[in-house]
Scaffold this motif. Structure first.
Motif, PDB file in Angstrom:
ATOM      1  N   THR A 315       0.805  -1.239  -0.239  1.00 42.27           N
ATOM      2  CA  THR A 315      -0.127   0.287  -0.410  1.00 42.27           C
ATOM      3  C   THR A 315       1.055   1.164  -0.152  1.00 42.27           C
ATOM      4  O   THR A 315       1.819   0.976   0.674  1.00 42.27           O
ATOM      5  CB  THR A 315      -0.782  -0.080   1.661  1.00 42.27           C
ATOM      6  OG1 THR A 315      -0.104   0.462   2.600  1.00 42.27           O
ATOM      7  CG2 THR A 315      -1.078  -1.132   2.055  1.00 42.27           C
ATOM      8  N   PRO A 316       0.055   2.505  -0.663  1.00 43.74           N
ATOM      9  CA  PRO A 316       1.180   3.594   0.048  1.00 43.74           C
ATOM     10  C   PRO A 316       1.325   4.194   1.614  1.00 43.74           C
ATOM     11  O   PRO A 316       0.857   2.435   2.267  1.00 43.74           O
ATOM     12  CB  PRO A 316      -0.579   4.601   0.034  1.00 43.74           C
ATOM     13  CG  PRO A 316      -1.085   3.668  -1.594  1.00 43.74           C
ATOM     14  CD  PRO A 316      -0.868   2.662  -0.996  1.00 43.74           C
ATOM     15  N   TRP A 317       2.196   5.076   2.506  1.00 41.67           N
ATOM     16  CA  TRP A 317       3.722   5.787   1.373  1.00 41.67           C
ATOM     17  C   TRP A 317       4.882   5.005   0.426  1.00 41.67           C
ATOM     18  O   TRP A 317       5.122   4.492   1.923  1.00 41.67           O
ATOM     19  CB  TRP A 317       2.800   6.756   1.810  1.00 41.67           C
ATOM     20  CG  TRP A 317       1.932   7.612   1.836  1.00 41.67           C
ATOM     21  CD1 TRP A 317       1.789   7.799   2.820  1.00 41.67           C
ATOM     22  CD2 TRP A 317       0.823   8.044   1.160  1.00 41.67           C
ATOM     23  NE1 TRP A 317       0.253   8.728   2.927  1.00 41.67           N
ATOM     24  CE2 TRP A 317       0.044   8.687   1.778  1.00 41.67           C
ATOM     25  CE3 TRP A 317       1.039   7.715  -0.508  1.00 41.67           C
ATOM     26  CZ2 TRP A 317      -0.903   9.367   0.729  1.00 41.67           C
ATOM     27  CZ3 TRP A 317      -0.473   8.392  -1.485  1.00 41.67           C
ATOM     28  CH2 TRP A 317      -1.232   9.124  -0.181  1.00 41.67           C
ATOM     29  N   ILE A 369      -0.667   7.715  -7.413  1.00 36.22           N
ATOM     30  CA  ILE A 369      -2.040   7.374  -8.080  1.00 36.22           C
ATOM     31  C   ILE A 369      -3.283   7.660  -6.881  1.00 36.22           C
ATOM     32  O   ILE A 369      -4.099   8.084  -7.245  1.00 36.22           O
ATOM     33  CB  ILE A 369      -2.091   6.041  -8.133  1.00 36.22           C
ATOM     34  CG1 ILE A 369      -1.812   5.611  -9.071  1.00 36.22           C
ATOM     35  CG2 ILE A 369      -3.757   5.490  -8.272  1.00 36.22           C
ATOM     36  CD1 ILE A 369      -2.329   5.469 -10.755  1.00 36.22           C
ATOM     37  N   LYS A 370      -2.246   7.271  -5.665  1.00 34.48           N
ATOM     38  CA  LYS A 370      -3.060   8.185  -4.677  1.00 34.48           C
ATOM     39  C   LYS A 370      -3.825   9.155  -4.279  1.00 34.48           C
ATOM     40  O   LYS A 370      -4.674   9.735  -4.063  1.00 34.48           O
ATOM     41  CB  LYS A 370      -2.965   6.394  -3.364  1.00 34.48           C
ATOM     42  CG  LYS A 370      -3.955   7.234  -1.676  1.00 34.48           C
ATOM     43  CD  LYS A 370      -3.785   6.349  -1.144  1.00 34.48           C
ATOM     44  CE  LYS A 370      -4.135   6.527   0.256  1.00 34.48           C
ATOM     45  NZ  LYS A 370      -5.623   6.391  -0.006  1.00 34.48           N
ATOM     46  N   GLY A 371      -2.294  10.500  -4.297  1.00 36.62           N
ATOM     47  CA  GLY A 371      -2.113  11.037  -3.581  1.00 36.62           C
ATOM     48  C   GLY A 371      -3.041  12.715  -4.840  1.00 36.62           C
ATOM     49  O   GLY A 371      -3.371  13.353  -4.068  1.00 36.62           O
ATOM     50  N   GLU A 372      -2.157  12.153  -5.858  1.00 42.26           N
ATOM     51  CA  GLU A 372      -2.487  12.945  -7.182  1.00 42.26           C
ATOM     52  C   GLU A 372      -4.056  11.879  -7.903  1.00 42.26           C
ATOM     53  O   GLU A 372      -4.563  13.447  -8.208  1.00 42.26           O
ATOM     54  CB  GLU A 372      -1.393  13.602  -7.922  1.00 42.26           C
ATOM     55  CG  GLU A 372      -0.433  13.767  -7.383  1.00 42.26           C
ATOM     56  CD  GLU A 372      -0.355  14.643  -6.455  1.00 42.26           C
ATOM     57  OE1 GLU A 372      -1.517  16.319  -7.174  1.00 42.26           O
ATOM     58  OE2 GLU A 372       0.288  14.642  -5.868  1.00 42.26           O
ATOM     59  N   ALA A 373      -4.232  11.301  -8.345  1.00 40.86           N
ATOM     60  CA  ALA A 373      -5.206  10.408  -9.023  1.00 40.86           C
ATOM     61  C   ALA A 373      -6.475  10.291  -8.670  1.00 40.86           C
ATOM     62  O   ALA A 373      -7.280  10.248  -8.571  1.00 40.86           O
ATOM     63  CB  ALA A 373      -4.860  10.054  -9.953  1.00 40.86           C
TER      64      ALA A 373
END
Ligand SMILES: *[C@@H]1O[C@H](CO)[C@@H](O)[C@H](O)[C@H]1NC(C)=O
Ligand SMILES: *[C@@H]1O[C@H](CO)[C@@H](O)[C@H](O)[C@H]1NC(C)=O
Ligand SMILES: *[C@@H]1O[C@H](CO)[C@@H](O)[C@H](O)[C@H]1NC(C)=O
Ligand SMILES: [Zn+2]
Length: 420
Positions: A315-317, A369-373
């Protein structure tokens, strides 16, 4: 006859041009002291054009797989001896492992397994061998043509060497047409040599579409966007020229061709195996992917980026040791998926954040993908195995890999259908 001779000749000369790895070994080391860890970390930083790190140094006691060329075998042995480093030869001759992994081979047990209904398919691809980019492209066109109502084959742009990059949209317009469906986005093959990732993605496309009747809910309630081969130039090069090629084929670095398309990598030198390029999205491939992903991000709840190898579900981050606020949700879904995966053949996957399981500044695409999209459930999945074959996973493991990962996908799909 003449054509056959010509074809045979072409096949032989294509093989002759391939880089050979006779006498190369993959050695797994386990540094147990800081001094020995630092010695390995130094090789990783300063000599990774000689020593190909199949897995990267993480921390004490964690195994690291390093491919050692025969000309450096003595030098490497000296380092191991000086530090009394625990080590094991995982692959005694890389060239032999390459030759084996490329053979068409179905595992004898899987052929009898009722789950293996797609050992052979209606199309040019099967899952008893790895297929080149041309064959995969033909398959995508075939399945889109056979199911024009469900499958849409889109081009998201061209690669540095002018190849088309494909995205497959799978969607059943007959059902629930008055609701907005959640979507799942899948990609793979950002790193060229990780052949099992495209081999899973083609299987997934086939399973969702051809065996629709077995699980109609996954198309009736969800849309799927699959980017089966994210680095076509690198993938082609890994088939024809160098099986262990990782990056794309952009010759921006003088003599050192290629940029690591997974932008998070730590290396900044053009010759490094993980060189991440002059800036984020500097590459045609990553810019195309960014635009395609942003265009569908709003309805997309899950992103799965397939890599190999290590059997980890991340998973992120990756850029910080902090965890995202919704980490417990991401972790639980991944763990449930892995539990069902493991139930098939007992294959173990570790679940955790990228920095928890690897190190800071690793990973890459899922952070964006998570942070920006804004796609909440963003995962990097490193497929089989844990280093017995590494990137050279024999073809008889493609189906077991795919069948167990399908059980994980089902868990993800059931969950994603319910997200409001
Ligand atoms: C798999 O596909 C390849 C290429 O299309 C073909 O040569 C091979 O015979 C197929 N293997 C099986 C088991 O069907
Ligand atoms: C559309 O929505 C209505 C009301 O929510 C539902 O009864 C109907 O089954 C839906 N139609 C389709 C095709 O899903
Ligand atoms: C996951 O495994 C459990 C236990 O076997 C099973 O009941 C459940 O249906 C599986 N989930 C999916 C989506 O297949
Ligand atoms: Zn990778």
């Amino acid at each position: 006859m003449r054509v056959l001779i010509l074809l045979a000749f072409l096949a032989v000369s294509a093989l002759a041009a391939q880089k050979r790895y006779d006498g190369y070994k993959v050695i797994q080391v386990k540094p147990k002291t800081l001094a020995s860890f630092n010695a390995i970390a130094k090789l990783y930083k300063e000599q990774n054009s000689i020593y190909d790190f199949w897995t990267e140094p993480r921390s004490l006691d964690e195994p690291i797989d390093i491919m050692v060329p025969p000309a450096y075998a003595k030098e490497f042995e000296r380092i191991l001896r000086n530090h009394k480093m625990e080590h094991r030869i995982k692959i005694a001759d890389v060239q032999s492992a390459i030759d084996v992994s490329r053979k068409d081979q179905a595992s004898p047990s899987i052929a009898k397994d009722p789950r293996s209904r797609s050992v052979s398919s209606r199309y040019v691809v099967n899952w008893t061998q790895y297929h080149d980019y041309t064959t995969i492209s033909v398959f995508l066109a075939q399945i889109a043509q056979a199911h024009p109502d469900i499958v849409t084959l889109k081009t998201i742009g061209k690669t540095h060497e002018n190849r088309e990059m494909y995205m497959v949209k799978i969607s059943n317009p007959q059902t629930n047409s008055n609701v907005t469906k959640n979507a799942i986005l899948v990609d793979g093959g950002i790193h060229a040599r990780e052949w099992i990732a495209p081999a899973f993605n083609t299987w997934l496309i086939n399973e969702l579409v051809e065996n629709y009747a077995d699980h109609p809910q996954y198309l009736d309630n969800l849309d799927w966007y699959i980017l089966p081969v994210m680095n076509p130039d690198g993938y082609v090069y890994s088939f024809a020229d160098d099986r262990l090629w990782r990056k794309n084929r952009n010759p921006v670095n003088g003599p050192c061709v290629g940029i690591d398309l997974n932008q998070g990598g730590a290396a900044g030198n053009g010759c490094d195996e993980t060189y991440h390029g002059p800036s984020a999205f500097s590459e045609d491939e990553s810019a195309n992917a960014r635009d395609a992903i942003l265009s569908i991000a709003e309805r997309t709840q899950v992103y799965l980026s397939y890599h190999s190898y290590s059997q980890v579900w991340l998973t992120p981050w990756g850029y910080t040791v902090d965890l995202p606020e919704d980490y417990p949700l991401l972790f639980d879904l991944a763990q449930n998926a892995v539990n069902n995966l493991t139930a098939v053949y007992g294959t173990q996957y570790a679940v955790g954040s990228t920095t928890g399981l690897l190190y800071v500044a690793s990973g890459g695409s899922i952070d964006w993908i998570k942070g920006e999209a804004g796609i909440p459930y963003a995962y990097t999945v490193e497929l089989r195995d844990t280093g017995d074959f590494g990137f050279l996973l024999p073809a008889d493991q493609i189906l077991p890999n795919n069948l167990e990962m399908w059980e994980a996908i089902k868990v993800i799909a059931e969950y994603t259908m319910e997200i409001v």
